[in-house]
Structures are given as structure tokens and as C-alpha cells.
Scaffold this motif. Structure first.
Motif, mmCIF file in Angstrom:
data_model
loop_
_atom_site.group_PDB
_atom_site.id
_atom_site.type_symbol
_atom_site.label_atom_id
_atom_site.label_comp_id
_atom_site.label_asym_id
_atom_site.label_seq_id
_atom_site.Cartn_x
_atom_site.Cartn_y
_atom_site.Cartn_z
ATOM 1 N N THR A 90 6.165 53.795 -41.417
ATOM 2 C CA THR A 90 5.052 53.441 -40.537
ATOM 3 C C THR A 90 5.417 52.157 -39.790
ATOM 4 O OG1 THR A 90 3.417 54.450 -42.000
ATOM 5 C CG2 THR A 90 2.619 52.750 -40.486
ATOM 6 N N LEU A 91 5.062 52.097 -38.522
ATOM 7 C CA LEU A 91 5.349 50.922 -37.702
ATOM 8 C C LEU A 91 4.043 50.208 -37.385
ATOM 9 C CD1 LEU A 91 7.366 49.222 -36.061
ATOM 10 C CD2 LEU A 91 7.057 50.826 -34.158
ATOM 11 N N ALA A 92 4.031 48.895 -37.578
ATOM 12 C CA ALA A 92 2.841 48.083 -37.298
ATOM 13 C C ALA A 92 3.241 46.908 -36.417
ATOM 14 C CB ALA A 92 2.215 47.576 -38.596
ATOM 15 N N ILE A 93 2.280 46.429 -35.609
ATOM 16 C CA ILE A 93 2.547 45.308 -34.708
ATOM 17 C C ILE A 93 1.535 44.194 -34.955
ATOM 18 C CG2 ILE A 93 2.736 44.566 -32.298
ATOM 19 C CD1 ILE A 93 3.190 47.511 -31.529
ATOM 20 N N ILE A 94 2.061 42.993 -35.163
ATOM 21 C CA ILE A 94 1.240 41.783 -35.094
ATOM 22 C C ILE A 94 1.592 41.125 -33.765
ATOM 23 C CG2 ILE A 94 0.629 39.579 -36.146
ATOM 24 C CD1 ILE A 94 1.675 40.656 -38.803
ATOM 25 N N PRO A 95 0.700 41.125 -32.792
ATOM 26 C CA PRO A 95 1.071 40.665 -31.446
ATOM 27 C C PRO A 95 1.388 39.179 -31.409
ATOM 28 C CG PRO A 95 -1.291 41.081 -31.589
ATOM 29 C CD PRO A 95 -0.689 41.582 -32.863
ATOM 30 N N GLY A 96 2.606 38.866 -30.942
ATOM 31 C CA GLY A 96 3.017 37.474 -30.883
ATOM 32 C C GLY A 96 3.676 37.107 -29.576
ATOM 33 N N GLY A 97 3.563 37.993 -28.559
ATOM 34 C CA GLY A 97 4.211 37.739 -27.290
ATOM 35 C C GLY A 97 3.227 37.356 -26.203
ATOM 36 N N THR A 98 3.675 37.522 -24.957
ATOM 37 C CA THR A 98 2.850 37.156 -23.808
ATOM 38 C C THR A 98 1.858 38.250 -23.462
ATOM 39 O OG1 THR A 98 4.657 35.818 -22.915
ATOM 40 C CG2 THR A 98 2.894 36.430 -21.390
ATOM 41 N N CYS A 99 2.327 39.493 -23.408
ATOM 42 C CA CYS A 99 1.465 40.607 -22.963
ATOM 43 C C CYS A 99 1.055 41.536 -24.101
ATOM 44 C CB CYS A 99 2.176 41.403 -21.873
ATOM 45 S SG CYS A 99 2.443 40.451 -20.363
ATOM 46 N N ASN A 100 1.980 41.834 -25.023
ATOM 47 C CA ASN A 100 1.660 42.667 -26.195
ATOM 48 C C ASN A 100 1.061 44.009 -25.786
ATOM 49 O OD1 ASN A 100 2.316 40.358 -27.936
ATOM 50 N ND2 ASN A 100 0.361 39.528 -27.242
ATOM 51 N N ASP A 101 1.733 44.671 -24.861
ATOM 52 C CA ASP A 101 1.144 45.850 -24.219
ATOM 53 C C ASP A 101 0.806 46.978 -25.179
ATOM 54 O OD1 ASP A 101 0.992 44.909 -21.604
ATOM 55 O OD2 ASP A 101 3.044 45.501 -21.130
ATOM 56 N N PHE A 102 1.768 47.411 -25.997
ATOM 57 C CA PHE A 102 1.481 48.609 -26.796
ATOM 58 C C PHE A 102 0.522 48.307 -27.935
ATOM 59 C CE2 PHE A 102 2.281 52.611 -29.030
ATOM 60 C CZ PHE A 102 2.197 53.474 -27.940
ATOM 61 N N SER A 103 0.508 47.066 -28.420
ATOM 62 C CA SER A 103 -0.497 46.725 -29.429
ATOM 63 C C SER A 103 -1.899 46.853 -28.840
ATOM 64 C CB SER A 103 -0.264 45.311 -29.968
ATOM 65 O OG SER A 103 -0.564 44.326 -29.003
ATOM 66 N N ARG A 104 -2.058 46.502 -27.566
ATOM 67 C CA ARG A 104 -3.358 46.670 -26.895
ATOM 68 C C ARG A 104 -3.718 48.151 -26.790
ATOM 69 N NH1 ARG A 104 -4.780 41.789 -24.241
ATOM 70 N NH2 ARG A 104 -3.023 40.331 -24.096
ATOM 71 N N THR A 105 -2.734 48.981 -26.460
ATOM 72 C CA THR A 105 -2.968 50.426 -26.389
ATOM 73 C C THR A 105 -3.490 50.963 -27.713
ATOM 74 O OG1 THR A 105 -1.371 50.867 -24.613
ATOM 75 C CG2 THR A 105 -1.792 52.659 -26.164
ATOM 76 N N LEU A 106 -2.952 50.451 -28.808
ATOM 77 C CA LEU A 106 -3.356 50.898 -30.147
ATOM 78 C C LEU A 106 -4.659 50.252 -30.612
ATOM 79 C CD1 LEU A 106 0.145 50.760 -31.857
ATOM 80 C CD2 LEU A 106 -1.105 52.836 -31.238
ATOM 81 N N GLY A 107 -5.215 49.359 -29.795
ATOM 82 C CA GLY A 107 -6.459 48.695 -30.159
ATOM 83 C C GLY A 107 -6.291 47.580 -31.168
ATOM 84 N N ILE A 108 -5.059 47.085 -31.349
ATOM 85 C CA ILE A 108 -4.810 46.010 -32.313
ATOM 86 C C ILE A 108 -5.414 44.709 -31.778
ATOM 87 C CG2 ILE A 108 -3.042 44.690 -33.527
ATOM 88 C CD1 ILE A 108 -3.175 47.640 -34.326
ATOM 89 N N PRO A 109 -6.208 43.997 -32.565
ATOM 90 C CA PRO A 109 -6.749 42.714 -32.098
ATOM 91 C C PRO A 109 -5.627 41.755 -31.724
ATOM 92 C CG PRO A 109 -7.855 43.421 -34.111
ATOM 93 C CD PRO A 109 -6.693 44.339 -33.919
ATOM 94 N N GLN A 110 -5.847 40.967 -30.674
ATOM 95 C CA GLN A 110 -4.813 40.033 -30.239
ATOM 96 C C GLN A 110 -4.838 38.738 -31.041
ATOM 97 O OE1 GLN A 110 -2.406 41.172 -27.722
ATOM 98 N NE2 GLN A 110 -3.444 42.872 -28.740
#
Length: 298
Positions: free
Chosen positions: A88-108
Motif C-alpha cells: 500500500t502506498l501512502a502520502i504525507i504531503p510535504g512539498g509545494t503543491c502535493n497534487d496527487f495527495s489532494r486528489t486522494l483527499g489527504i489533508p494538507q
């Protein structure tokens, strides 16, 4: 709290975002440690490290957690996609845009993103293969690729997403056309375009995508071919969400799963913000290839 699960690998890019991600580890490790029996943390030091970490450990952990920006997500995508057994792949957004994490609805917010991982809801996600590379979010030529190239590093550092807006304004004034032959599921298009965009995600450069109804798990890619270089038309195009207005003469919107792109001379391609490809390029969709942590209410 759910029962603990198997080993998780956390890949952190210390250079992403404002460069302070390492200082945030203390805020996220307690909750992750309660979720996973074994937590392995690896820091990237140079380009390619995240991809190699995924290749080396991907088949031996239940979850890979990317703590970084879109570039780190891209590397992990390319490290994991070729594996026969994928975690399973998970994202903790730590960049400038964090595009695909936004697509997945991950809180910024970092701590809220970790809580989403702890909750454990997953979704099947389509992945696209372009020659020997893979992308989650988009592939672009022309305008979208030039916007990425024209970003001023100082503006990106100071203004974050606004840097992409400023680059878009500059690029619109100088948009060039290019000749391209695009074959989509056997149907050929020979066009002079200002932009070719193949979308799988809902955000590009931190902005909501202008591709209508694009979805990361519908088993199909959305292809957008923009022919007109008139500045006013392009401004209307970017602000319209497309197809809310009529642009049929200048914009072609097609869907498909097998795409072949040919140009008279090699032409650079942007895949998820990275410039690793040139034409000719063959693209195929891999439906549901990844299982990723997502927000169930997104």
C-alpha cells in the motif's frame, strides 16, 4: 485505534517543501508507531534514492509512506510500479503543491494526514506507464510542460503555489505550437497544438484540474488537445472548467487506455512535474495497479 499491522517504510525527503520535514518527524512518529509493528525510516540524500528504496524494500513491507513532495511521490511510483508484489502506498504531503495527495483527499496538514493513514481506508488507483516510466497524475507537452520549466525557484520558495500561477501567466504570453501525431486506441489525430495533456488526477500545480470529471480509478485516461494559441481563448479555457463553455473548435477531449505520441523531432515531456521523457512515447493504463491510502469522504 486499529490493531497494529506489518512493517511500514517511511521515505522522507529532507529537501522537500521548506526543508523542515525532519523536524516534523517527532509529530508523526508516535501515531505511526502505534499503527505499525515495525517502522523503518529512510532519508533521501540525492535524486533516485526514493526510487531505489522502493525497489529494495517494497516487496517486504505492507506500506510505503512517502513524506515529501510530488517529486518524491514520482520516484516512489516508479520504484513500486514494476514490482510483482506491491505494498500500500501512502502520502504525507510535504512539498509545494502535493497534487496527487489532494486528489486522494489527504489533508494538507501533516498531523491530519497521518490520522488518515492510521484510519487505513484504501482505494484502488490507476497508474499509467509511459515508455519505461510511470505516472500517477498527468503527462503533458507544450504549455503545461513549459509552465513547469518557467517556474522561478525563488518565487516557488517564497510564494509556494503562487509561483506556478506566475509561471502560467508568463508562459501564456509566449506559448508555441508543435506538430504531433497522437493515436488513441487506434484513432489517429494529426494536429498542431499548444498543449497536449493526459490526465489521471484532479490537480496540477496545486490548482484544480481543468479536465472535466477526471478520475484516478475509472480505468481510463483523459486526453486533452488544445489547438488555439490566442491568449484570450486560453484564459477563458483555464477559467471555464472546459465544456461549461463551447470550445469544440479549439479543444479536443478524448478518453482512452493506449496512446502513442509521435513528433517530427524528439519533444520533451512532463510527467508529474518531472522531465525524464521525450517523444516518441507509448502510454498504457494499468487499471487499479496501486492500492493507496485515501480519504473516504473525498
Amino acid at each position: 485505534m486499529e490493531n497494529q499491522t506489518d512493517q511500514a517504510l517511511v521515505i522522507i525527503n529532507p529537501q522537500a517543501g521548506n526543508g523542515n520535514l525532519v523536524n516534523s518527524l517527532k509529530d508523526i512518529l508516535p501515531d505511526l508507531s502505534m499503527k505499525y509493528n515495525d517502522l523503518k525510516i529512510l532519508h533521501t540524500k540525492k535524486e533516485g534514492d526514493a526510487k531505489e528504496f522502493c525497489r529494495q524494500y517494497g516487496e517486504h513491507v505492507s506500506t510505503v509512506i512517502v513524506f515529501g513532495g510530488d517529486g518524491t511521490v514520482f520516484e516512489c511510483t516508479n520504484g513500486l510500479a514494476p514490482l510483482r508484489k506491491r505494498p500500500t502506498l501512502a502520502i504525507i504531503p510535504g512539498g509545494t503543491c502535493n497534487d496527487f495527495s489532494r486528489t486522494l483527499g489527504i489533508p494538507q496538514n501533516i498531523k491530519q494526514a497521518v490520522q488518515t493513514i492510521v484510519q487505513g481506508y484504501t482505494a484502488h488507483v490507476d497508474v499509467a506507464q509511459a515508455n519505461e516510466h510511470y505516472f500517477l497524475n498527468f503527462l503533458g507537452m507544450g504549455l503545461v510542460e513549459e509552465v513547469s520549466n518557467n517556474i522561478d525557484p525563488n518565487e516557488k520558495s517564497l510564494f509556494g503555489k503562487l509561483g506556478y500561477y506566475l509561471s502560467t501567466i508568463r508562459t501564456l504570453k509566449e506559448a508555441d505550437t508543435f506538430n504531433v501525431s497522437v493515436t488513441i486506441d487506434g484513432q489517429q489525430y494529426n494536429e498542431k497544438l499548444v498543449m497536449l495533456l493526459i490526465g489521471n488526477g484532479e490537480y496540477i500545480g496545486g490548482m484544480s484540474s481543468f479536465i472535466p470529471n477526471v478520475s484516478y480509478n475509472d480505468g481510463i485516461l483523459d486526453i486533452l488537445m488544445v489547438k488555439n494559441t490566442d491568449l484570450q481563448t486560453l484564459k477563458e479555457f483555464f477559467s471555464s472548467r472546459i465544456f461549461n463553455q463551447e470550445f469544440s473548435e479549439n479543444i479536443i477531449h478524448v478518453q482512452g487506455t493506449l496512446i502513442d505520441i509521435q513528433t517530427p523531432q524528439p519533444h520533451s515531456i512532463d510527467t508529474d512535474g518531472e522531465h525524464v521523457l521525450k517523444t516518441p512515447c507509448k502510454i498504457k493504463l494499468l487499471p487499479g495497479h496501486f492500492q493507496m491510502i485515501a480519504n473516504p469522504i473525498s
